[in-house]
Scaffold this active site. Structure first.
Site, PDB file in Angstrom:
ATOM      1  N   ARG A 113      89.899  -8.880  76.108  1.00  0.00           N
ATOM      2  CA  ARG A 113      90.604  -9.517  74.980  1.00  0.00           C
ATOM      3  C   ARG A 113      92.095  -9.637  75.273  1.00  0.00           C
ATOM      4  O   ARG A 113      92.737 -10.634  74.906  1.00  0.00           O
ATOM      5  CB  ARG A 113      90.377  -8.701  73.703  1.00  0.00           C
ATOM      6  CG  ARG A 113      91.107  -9.235  72.478  1.00  0.00           C
ATOM      7  CD  ARG A 113      90.745  -8.432  71.252  1.00  0.00           C
ATOM      8  NE  ARG A 113      89.371  -8.666  70.859  1.00  0.00           N
ATOM      9  CZ  ARG A 113      88.980  -9.588  69.974  1.00  0.00           C
ATOM     10  NH1 ARG A 113      89.876 -10.354  69.386  1.00  0.00           N
ATOM     11  NH2 ARG A 113      87.718  -9.747  69.684  1.00  0.00           N
ATOM     12  N   TYR A 214      66.194  -3.888  72.830  1.00  0.00           N
ATOM     13  CA  TYR A 214      65.871  -3.680  71.418  1.00  0.00           C
ATOM     14  C   TYR A 214      65.344  -2.261  71.256  1.00  0.00           C
ATOM     15  O   TYR A 214      64.296  -1.913  71.803  1.00  0.00           O
ATOM     16  CB  TYR A 214      64.825  -4.691  70.968  1.00  0.00           C
ATOM     17  CG  TYR A 214      65.292  -6.139  71.051  1.00  0.00           C
ATOM     18  CD1 TYR A 214      65.535  -6.876  69.893  1.00  0.00           C
ATOM     19  CD2 TYR A 214      65.472  -6.775  72.285  1.00  0.00           C
ATOM     20  CE1 TYR A 214      65.954  -8.196  69.962  1.00  0.00           C
ATOM     21  CE2 TYR A 214      65.892  -8.093  72.359  1.00  0.00           C
ATOM     22  CZ  TYR A 214      66.132  -8.791  71.198  1.00  0.00           C
ATOM     23  OH  TYR A 214      66.547 -10.108  71.277  1.00  0.00           O
TER      24      TYR A 214
END
Length: 452
Positions: A113, A214
């Protein structure tokens, strides 16, 4: 550009110097609209160790800002996206992401970022309006102008106050106080937490790989960028709600507990999660607030970025939606200014302008937030819908996967009638028009998958 005194008047005062604030500053400078940006921190683009994902919709806007080539040096060719269960079984693999550039002109990029914020900061030619150590302590909104006061005693008047000051937004509190009589926070509570991390490359995983695992209680999301550097997210279902005002902090003990809980998880063939953890450069844990402001404007004040819409990272929409909101505001602002020939804009026209901004954004950010929330819960195997989603995921083709992405990207905001931007901007716009025309005729099973 004229230098600002402590009582100078500008068209737009931006509160907050992150992605939303810096991109808005660059847009306003490009078209000669006066502004000042006040950032509370002591520097722009601080190194906080977080990563960011940019999709085609964000890259199109960044192309219009003249910085996309600097970002695309970090782009890698997409290889595949693997979806596995908690036992390491491969459930589905997609390569559809590789078709985004041929279709829309842009693909996707993962990078630190700080690098994106630094590129945006460097793109602003006149740095004087960009001010650090300017913590806003009060906003006075009147029929004639808005006034910002900083903790150092300086003040600034403006026609618009753009709140790009994050999820704990002072501007949002002021909007809620004046429009609702109290601060409702748009629900910005947290039921999930995330460890954000960056790891050195693993020799068995090359660039352009995406992995989702998952798992109940704690799930994994991993992307590899240039040179195979891994940008990853370890999500936890908290089993409780952290109230917005609580501001709970997580410790290294919390991070280590999650690492131990998931260490043996298979990320891809031959690679366990522990091996990526061992290569980490940084790991930071934070609560995942979710919410949309009840209203995105009041008087002369408006919200964009996390102050307006905070979503989980699962769909990679946070930074992209911040860019879209900045573009949407500039679009309606330029339309207003084209019809206004006085320095001070009447309050009635301000309200009409910001109402148009909210109409452009509310539905799209609501959908983006709901999709991110849905993906968060599906990856953590929460509720019966997660089983239905899992079954459909296993039957989905690359073509259907691509169709879902393209329909989402086709509705994205961009800078209209903009002086900058090349052939790829036009390519994206033409493709988006065609996708929207064909959306109604999509196969029933694809439409069903899009709703879940």
């Amino acid at each position: 550009m004229a230098r600002l005194s402590s009582t100078e008047h500008v068209c737009v005062a931006i509160v907050g110097g992150g992605i939303a604030g810096l991109s808005l500053a660059r847009m306003l400078e490009q078209v000669g609209i006066s502004y000042a940006l006040w950032e509370a921190k002591q520097e722009f683009a601080p190194n906080l160790g977080a990563s960011v994902g940019l999709g085609p919709q964000g890259l199109r806007i960044l192309d219009q800002l003249g910085v996309v080539e600097q970002l695309e040096v970090h782009e890698v060719e997409h290889h595949s996206w693997e979806h596995r269960d908690a036992n390491g079984n491969l459930h589905a693999t997609f390569t559809s992401w590789s078709q985004l550039r041929p279709t829309l002109g842009y693909s996707g990029i993962f990078l630190e970022r700080q690098r994106l914020e630094q590129i945006l900061y460097d793109s602003v030619k006149d740095k004087f309006p960009l001010r650090t150590s300017k913590r806003v302590i009060s906003i006075k909104d009147s029929e004639h102008a808005a006034t910002l006061v900083a903790s150092d005693g300086t003040s600034l008047t403006c026609e618009f106050v753009a709140g790009a000051d994050g999820v704990r937004s002072l501007v949002r509190r002021e909007i809620e106080r004046k429009s609702l009589g109290s601060a409702s926070h748009g629900g910005f509570d947290a039921k999930f937490a995330c460890v954000y991390g960056i790891s050195d490359p693993h020799p068995a995983i090359g660039p352009g790989r995406h992995f989702t695992v998952y798992r109940p209680d704690a799930s994994l999301l991993v992307f590899t960028g240039m040179d195979g550097v891994a940008y990853w997210f370890l999500f936890e279902e908290l089993k409780r709600t952290i109230q917005y005002n609580a501001r709970e902090r997580f410790s290294q003990v919390d991070i280590d507990r999650l690492f131990a809980q998931t260490a043996d998880t298979l990320v891809t063939d031959g690679v366990r999660w522990a091996e990526i953890i061992q290569r980490r450069r940084v790991a930071i844990m934070a609560a995942l607030e979710e919410g949309i402001a009840d209203t995105m404007f009041h008087g002369r004040m408006l919200l964009l970025g996390d102050s307006a819409h905070k979503m989980t990272p699962h769909s990679g929409m946070g930074a992209n939606q911040a860019l879209e909101s900045a573009a949407a505001f500039v679009n309606v602002l330029r339309s207003l200014l084209a019809q206004t020939h006085t320095r001070h804009i009447p309050a009635s026209k301000i309200r009409s302008c910001l109402a148009a901004y909210e109409r452009r954004r509310k539905l799209r950010v609501t959908e983006a937030t709901e999709i991110a929330s849905m993906k968060c819960r599906m990856e953590l195997k929460i509720g019966p819908d997660s089983d239905v989603f899992w079954q459909r995921l296993g039957k989905m083709s690359d073509e259907q996967s691509l169709g879902l992405m393209l329909r989402s990207f086709s509705g994205a905001e961009y800078l209209e009638k903009w002086p900058c931007g090349g052939a790829r901007v036009a390519q994206y716009c033409a493709a988006a028009d065609a996708i929207r025309r064909n959306a109604a005729s999509a196969p029933v099973e694809v439409q069903a998958a899009a709703r879940l």
